[in-house]
Design a protein around this motif. Structure first.
Motif, short mmCIF file in Angstrom:
data_model
loop_
_atom_site.label_atom_id
_atom_site.label_comp_id
_atom_site.label_asym_id
_atom_site.label_seq_id
_atom_site.Cartn_x
_atom_site.Cartn_y
_atom_site.Cartn_z
N GLN A 131 -17.71 -14.42 -6.46
CA GLN A 131 -18.03 -14.17 -7.86
C GLN A 131 -18.38 -12.69 -8.07
N ARG A 151 -15.18 -10.96 -8.28
CA ARG A 151 -14.54 -11.21 -9.57
C ARG A 151 -15.12 -10.30 -10.64
N HIS A 182 -13.99 -6.78 -10.39
CA HIS A 182 -12.55 -6.61 -10.60
C HIS A 182 -11.82 -6.26 -9.30
N LEU A 230 -10.67 -9.00 -7.20
CA LEU A 230 -10.08 -10.24 -6.72
C LEU A 230 -8.57 -10.31 -6.87
N ASP A 266 -5.89 -13.31 -5.92
CA ASP A 266 -5.11 -14.00 -6.95
C ASP A 266 -3.62 -13.91 -6.65
#
Length: 374
Positions: free
Chosen positions: A221, A224, A227, A229, A233
């Motif tokens: 988290q 995430r 910025h 991740l 993804d």
């Protein structure tokens, strides 16, 4: 050129006499029982020296008598473990042996390490000695430019790297200690039913994954919200088709959850496979928002299905842009997959008369190497 350039091990378990030249991304391979894990453990001991927990780490390995080379020795050969670290900023060498005791000596700490010699020099083959230890005496290069004794008592089982703490008077030793403390090691992510990885928890901002992975959901988290991740993804749909994931549950607690297209509810962390949890731990370690100077992964393939190897290899390639990485693996399939995505230094180990050696050195009694500065 990588920051950590060469490691030398002598007298530690099967590492009777081993020298390894490293790259930015090094993969150490070999079959079971060739000494791969001994390389991992010996390197992790270097960080314990900097932490001041060397004696504790030795005790966890069964004490010095169980750590030293158990094979044949030359007559009158000292029982010693030697470690050499050749870094772009420093060279560090250590010799440790058994605690000297007499028959009537009352000490019960006979399995502790006794640090005989330590030497810290500037980098290069003819580096200047900045700190030196001989038994309980430590000499440091002071403002006068000369090696001067430090008039303090020092503990035989611990290193001068942790014992000397004055960063203003001894910045070179302090900088070396800080470099070692920033290295990260991941060997085992526990996934048993009682593991913290399987339980929701209150999270906190976690830019760095804990050694055992217990804060993996909070780390992901954090990534995430930082910025960072996107690399995960990019590979997640390939690794887990038609699946969504989240590091936070409906109550706001932190846990890894999955939602598959063919199910009506989210799967909690308690329901996930060992390999799935370890995949997320590896992703969190590799995509950290605070990249370490060195990341060492021991057998990252444990519990992973081979279909996850391409995704992990791509994350490794991404992380190697900012971090020097050493991977210890017995999986030829994972090694080949990493090689498909990155330029690697591959070191294949083998066992020869109980000694760990490079496969390329088998069949010779002595290997001559000539090092030069680039």
């Amino acid at each position: 050129m990588p920051a950590l350039r060469q490691l030398t091990f002598r007298g530690y378990r099967s590492l009777h006499d081993l020298r390894l030249h490293l790259g930015q991304l090094t993969v150490i391979t070999g079959g079971n029982g060739v000494g791969k894990s001994n390389v991992y453990r010996a390197l992790s001991l270097a960080q314990k020296l900097a932490q001041g927990t060397f004696a504790k780490a030795v005790a966890r390995e069964g004490g010095m008598p169980s750590m030293v080379w158990a094979g044949e020795r030359k007559k009158n050969e000292n029982i010693r473990i030697q470690l050499g670290i050749h870094h772009q900023d420093f060279n560090y060498t250590l010799e440790a042996g058994l605690i000297p005791t007499m028959p009537l000596d009352p000490t019960r700490f006979r399995t502790d390490p006794d640090l005989k010699i330590e030497t810290l020099t500037t980098s290069g083959p003819s580096g200047k000695v900045m700190a030196q230890r001989k038994a309980a005496s430590i000499f440091l290069r002071g403002s006068s430019g000369k090696l001067e004794p430090i008039p303090l008592p020092f503990h035989a089982p611990e290193s001068m790297l942790s014992e000397v703490r004055d960063g203003l008077l001894h910045p070179f030793l302090t900088a070396t200690r800080e470099t070692l403390l920033q290295w990260r090691f991941h060997h085992h992510f526990p996934t048993d039913p009682a593991s913290p990885l399987r339980k929701p928890m209150i999270g906190f901002w976690s830019p760095v994954l804990a050694e055992n992975g217990e804060n993996v959901a909070a780390t992901l988290q954090t990534l995430r919200e930082s910025h960072r991740l996107q690399p995960l993804d990019d590979v997640f749909s390939e690794a887990f088709p038609e699946t969504s994931w989240s590091p936070v549950n409906d109550d706001g607690s932190f846990e890894i959850r999955l939602l598959r297209h063919d199910l009506k509810r989210w799967l909690s962390s308690a329901e996930l496979s060992d390999g799935t949890l370890r995949f997320f731990c590896l992703a969190a370690a590799l995509l950290t928002s605070h990249p370490p100077p060195l990341l060492v992964l021991n057998e990252p393939e444990t519990s992973l299905h081979p279909k996850l190897f391409p995704a992990i290899s791509q994350l490794i390639a991404h992380a190697a842009k900012d971090t020097q990485i050493i991977i210890v693996s017995h999986s030829e399939e994972l090694t080949s997959e990493i090689e498909n995505h990155s330029k690697i230094t591959r070191l294949d180990l083998a066992i020869d008369r109980g000694r760990t050696r490079l496969s390329s050195h088998l069949g010779s009694n002595r290997v001559w190497e000539f090092d030069g500065e680039e």
